[in-house]
Design a protein around this motif. Sequence first.
Motif, PDB file in Angstrom:
ATOM      1  N   GLU A  49       0.860  -1.201   0.000  1.00 30.54           N
ATOM      2  CA  GLU A  49       0.000   0.000   0.000  1.00 30.54           C
ATOM      3  C   GLU A  49       0.889   1.240   0.000  1.00 30.54           C
ATOM      4  N   PHE A  50       0.580   2.171  -0.874  1.00 31.21           N
ATOM      5  CA  PHE A  50       1.412   3.380  -1.008  1.00 31.21           C
ATOM      6  C   PHE A  50       1.163   4.353   0.145  1.00 31.21           C
ATOM      7  N   LYS A  51       2.271   4.882   0.691  1.00 30.37           N
ATOM      8  CA  LYS A  51       2.141   5.934   1.706  1.00 30.37           C
ATOM      9  C   LYS A  51       2.986   7.113   1.252  1.00 30.37           C
ATOM     10  N   PHE A  52       2.379   8.276   1.210  1.00 33.50           N
ATOM     11  CA  PHE A  52       3.109   9.453   0.736  1.00 33.50           C
ATOM     12  C   PHE A  52       3.932  10.045   1.876  1.00 33.50           C
ATOM     13  N   HIS A  53       5.196  10.331   1.601  1.00 34.10           N
ATOM     14  CA  HIS A  53       6.064  10.989   2.584  1.00 34.10           C
ATOM     15  C   HIS A  53       6.260  12.430   2.138  1.00 34.10           C
ATOM     16  N   ASP A  54       5.586  13.337   2.807  1.00 33.08           N
ATOM     17  CA  ASP A  54       5.647  14.743   2.399  1.00 33.08           C
ATOM     18  C   ASP A  54       6.998  15.345   2.786  1.00 33.08           C
ATOM     19  N   MET A  55       7.825  15.605   1.773  1.00 33.13           N
ATOM     20  CA  MET A  55       9.154  16.165   2.040  1.00 33.13           C
ATOM     21  C   MET A  55       9.150  17.696   1.906  1.00 33.13           C
ATOM     22  N   GLY A  56       7.955  18.271   1.658  1.00 30.43           N
ATOM     23  CA  GLY A  56       7.872  19.733   1.554  1.00 30.43           C
ATOM     24  C   GLY A  56       7.790  20.193   0.114  1.00 30.43           C
ATOM     25  N   SER A  57       7.729  21.518  -0.065  1.00 29.82           N
ATOM     26  CA  SER A  57       7.622  22.060  -1.424  1.00 29.82           C
ATOM     27  C   SER A  57       8.583  23.215  -1.588  1.00 29.82           C
ATOM     28  N   LEU A  58       9.035  23.375  -2.821  1.00 30.86           N
ATOM     29  CA  LEU A  58       9.997  24.436  -3.122  1.00 30.86           C
ATOM     30  C   LEU A  58       9.535  25.191  -4.353  1.00 30.86           C
ATOM     31  N   VAL A  59       9.838  26.472  -4.381  1.00 36.28           N
ATOM     32  CA  VAL A  59       9.548  27.254  -5.582  1.00 36.28           C
ATOM     33  C   VAL A  59      10.750  28.156  -5.842  1.00 36.28           C
ATOM     34  N   ALA A  60      11.155  28.257  -7.122  1.00 34.66           N
ATOM     35  CA  ALA A  60      12.322  29.089  -7.444  1.00 34.66           C
ATOM     36  C   ALA A  60      11.904  30.212  -8.380  1.00 34.66           C
ATOM     37  N   LEU A  61      12.372  31.426  -8.089  1.00 36.67           N
ATOM     38  CA  LEU A  61      12.107  32.566  -8.964  1.00 36.67           C
ATOM     39  C   LEU A  61      13.351  32.790  -9.815  1.00 36.67           C
ATOM     40  N   GLY A  62      13.485  32.011 -10.857  1.00 32.87           N
ATOM     41  CA  GLY A  62      14.674  32.085 -11.711  1.00 32.87           C
ATOM     42  C   GLY A  62      15.912  31.946 -10.859  1.00 32.87           C
ATOM     43  N   ASP A  63      16.903  32.826 -11.134  1.00 31.58           N
ATOM     44  CA  ASP A  63      18.136  32.838 -10.340  1.00 31.58           C
ATOM     45  C   ASP A  63      18.010  33.793  -9.162  1.00 31.58           C
ATOM     46  N   TYR A  64      16.864  34.476  -9.059  1.00 30.22           N
ATOM     47  CA  TYR A  64      16.745  35.574  -8.092  1.00 30.22           C
ATOM     48  C   TYR A  64      16.556  35.101  -6.657  1.00 30.22           C
ATOM     49  N   ALA A  65      15.698  34.102  -6.469  1.00 33.07           N
ATOM     50  CA  ALA A  65      15.371  33.673  -5.099  1.00 33.07           C
ATOM     51  C   ALA A  65      14.682  32.323  -5.141  1.00 33.07           C
ATOM     52  N   ALA A  66      14.668  31.653  -4.006  1.00 28.38           N
ATOM     53  CA  ALA A  66      13.892  30.417  -3.897  1.00 28.38           C
ATOM     54  C   ALA A  66      13.367  30.325  -2.471  1.00 28.38           C
ATOM     55  N   TYR A  67      12.236  29.666  -2.335  1.00 29.60           N
ATOM     56  CA  TYR A  67      11.593  29.538  -1.027  1.00 29.60           C
ATOM     57  C   TYR A  67      11.074  28.116  -0.895  1.00 29.60           C
ATOM     58  N   GLY A  68      10.973  27.651   0.325  1.00 31.97           N
ATOM     59  CA  GLY A  68      10.430  26.311   0.492  1.00 31.97           C
ATOM     60  C   GLY A  68       9.915  26.086   1.892  1.00 31.97           C
ATOM     61  N   SER A  69       9.052  25.088   2.015  1.00 36.78           N
ATOM     62  CA  SER A  69       8.620  24.675   3.352  1.00 36.78           C
ATOM     63  C   SER A  69       8.951  23.200   3.461  1.00 36.78           C
ATOM     64  N   LEU A  70       9.582  22.824   4.557  1.00 37.85           N
ATOM     65  CA  LEU A  70       9.944  21.424   4.731  1.00 37.85           C
ATOM     66  C   LEU A  70       8.686  20.661   5.124  1.00 37.85           C
ATOM     67  N   GLY A  71       8.606  19.408   4.717  1.00 36.43           N
ATOM     68  CA  GLY A  71       7.375  18.648   4.890  1.00 36.43           C
ATOM     69  C   GLY A  71       7.182  18.111   6.289  1.00 36.43           C
ATOM     70  N   ALA A  72       6.191  17.229   6.409  1.00 35.59           N
ATOM     71  CA  ALA A  72       5.842  16.669   7.708  1.00 35.59           C
ATOM     72  C   ALA A  72       6.894  15.670   8.187  1.00 35.59           C
ATOM     73  N   HIS A  73       7.801  15.248   7.272  1.00 33.45           N
ATOM     74  CA  HIS A  73       8.803  14.259   7.648  1.00 33.45           C
ATOM     75  C   HIS A  73      10.119  14.927   7.992  1.00 33.45           C
ATOM     76  N   GLY A  74      10.869  14.292   8.852  1.00 28.37           N
ATOM     77  CA  GLY A  74      12.213  14.780   9.152  1.00 28.37           C
ATOM     78  C   GLY A  74      12.231  15.667  10.382  1.00 28.37           C
ATOM     79  N   PHE A  75      13.451  16.039  10.766  1.00 22.03           N
ATOM     80  CA  PHE A  75      13.754  16.733  11.990  1.00 22.03           C
ATOM     81  C   PHE A  75      13.130  18.140  12.042  1.00 22.03           C
ATOM     82  N   LEU A  76      13.269  18.865  10.905  1.00 24.55           N
ATOM     83  CA  LEU A  76      12.824  20.265  10.893  1.00 24.55           C
ATOM     84  C   LEU A  76      11.436  20.416  10.283  1.00 24.55           C
ATOM     85  N   HIS A  77      10.536  19.455  10.574  1.00 25.02           N
ATOM     86  CA  HIS A  77       9.292  19.453   9.814  1.00 25.02           C
ATOM     87  C   HIS A  77       8.503  20.749   9.966  1.00 25.02           C
ATOM     88  N   GLY A  78       8.018  21.194   8.801  1.00 27.81           N
ATOM     89  CA  GLY A  78       7.215  22.415   8.772  1.00 27.81           C
ATOM     90  C   GLY A  78       8.033  23.699   8.692  1.00 27.81           C
TER      91      GLY A  78
END
Length: 439
Positions: A349-378
Amino acid sequence: MHKVVIIGGGIAGILAATHLGRHLKGSASTSVLLIDHNFAHVWKPMLHTFAAGTANYSTQSFSFAPLAKRNGIDYWPGELCGLDRERKTVELGPITLPDGRSELPGRSIPYDTLVLAIGSHSNDFHTPGVSEHCYFMDDVGQAQTLNAAIRSETIRNMDAGEETGVVIIGGGATGVELAAELTRRTQIFAGYVSKASTPRLRITLIETGPRLLAAFPEKISRAVEEKLTKLGVDVRTRTKVVGADVHGVSIEGGQRIDTPLRVWAAGVKAPPVAAKLGRLDINRKGQIAVRPTLQTKDDDSVFALGDCASFTGADGRPLPTTAQVARQQGLFLARSLARHITGNQPLDEFKFHDMGSLVALGDYAAYGSLGAHGFLHGALIKGWLAKVGHASLYRMHQIDLNGLMRGSVGWLADDLTKMARPPIRLDCSVIPARRCEDH
Ligand SMILES: Cc1cc2nc3c(=O)[nH]c(=O)nc-3n(C[C@H](O)[C@H](O)[C@H](O)COP(=O)(O)OP(=O)(O)OC[C@H]3O[C@@H](n4cnc5c(N)ncnc54)[C@H](O)[C@@H]3O)c2cc1C
């Protein structure tokens, strides 16, 4: 011989196919056939860079035939048009060959196990005029068409000393990343031409909802809006496009934005063919309903994964249509199917591991939120860490696809190519020469 047929060689399908081939290597009793209507795999989250011309399709695509050969599977070009679940055959329609004139005829392909991984399209929500008068970025062909239009329009306006207007509809990751990439393209291009003819771009980014990047935390939406505004993008939230025509787009309330470059980057729906597949259960976005094993609700022999599938997550909500979900499902299904087919084991049975999401604005900047998994979640990240994280998603994919050695060589080759070529696409299309007397 157990025949596995996988339709769609995007992120989910190519990983399922190549990894299944690796798991089954040496098995004489199972064959894997990958079918796609294209001849090469691309990392879809890159399409906006093909559209902007800041990445090159010819160096960033992976031909299916050698990928198949290396992983002990078969590949055949074909367009999925139908499914006969009783006879266990998929129906392929004819596809146009590279000369643009001749066709490969349609055919029926038998299967024992069928995997559907045909991705998704943007959704125009039946807004009048959009399908006829807007550019889309759902596949490489559309991204290349948009790139040609942007280059032509920019040159025409430089010649006339005018600004080029682009309106992007949809403030999700696709629209936001395209706005930043087009800004970057214009800045690089400006460095190649004289000050007298500097290209000028006016981008309007339109979002119906109250903020950009609705799927991200509010803090990231605010930071992205501020950054884009600083880059000169006119960001309009709570603004609804109600129609498009040959001159521009109409906005609810009567306002208009007139420009030949209108890009629709909003909404998600499954390709229309999903509704024609042997009456499989679909949701209102046309996505195929699947069980935790990724089998369709109606048929044990038919699986669906990635954007074209509707999978209910642990919180009772459908998983988002992202590269991360497609990757995890592709790798999962390869393992689960191999054990099931060769070892007669029950499907996992498949279980999704949310590692977070990232978005990049070209070379100018990038932002992300770490997922529910891992030490720094959220936690939220930005700056170089988010930039490296975003870039490494594609690098990880190259390694998933080609193995560590070949994937790393591909990465190095990319960096060397970047040093040897201009960072944006300036020509590449062959324009037939016209003699003076032809005018
Ligand atoms: C511009 C853009 C930027 C994005 N950025 C991000 C991002 O930053 N992060 C993120 O997580 N996600 C991003 N996404 C979404 C992400 O690309 C998708 O969620 C992901 O590609 C889904 O993978 P998939 O395998 O389901 O579908 P796809 O990768 O779309 O693959 C579908 C495959 O099926 C083939 N196919 C389709 N129909 C047929 C048919 N009838 N017959 C035969 N073959 C067919 C296609 O040729 C394609 O190879 C972005 C999408 C776009 C368009």
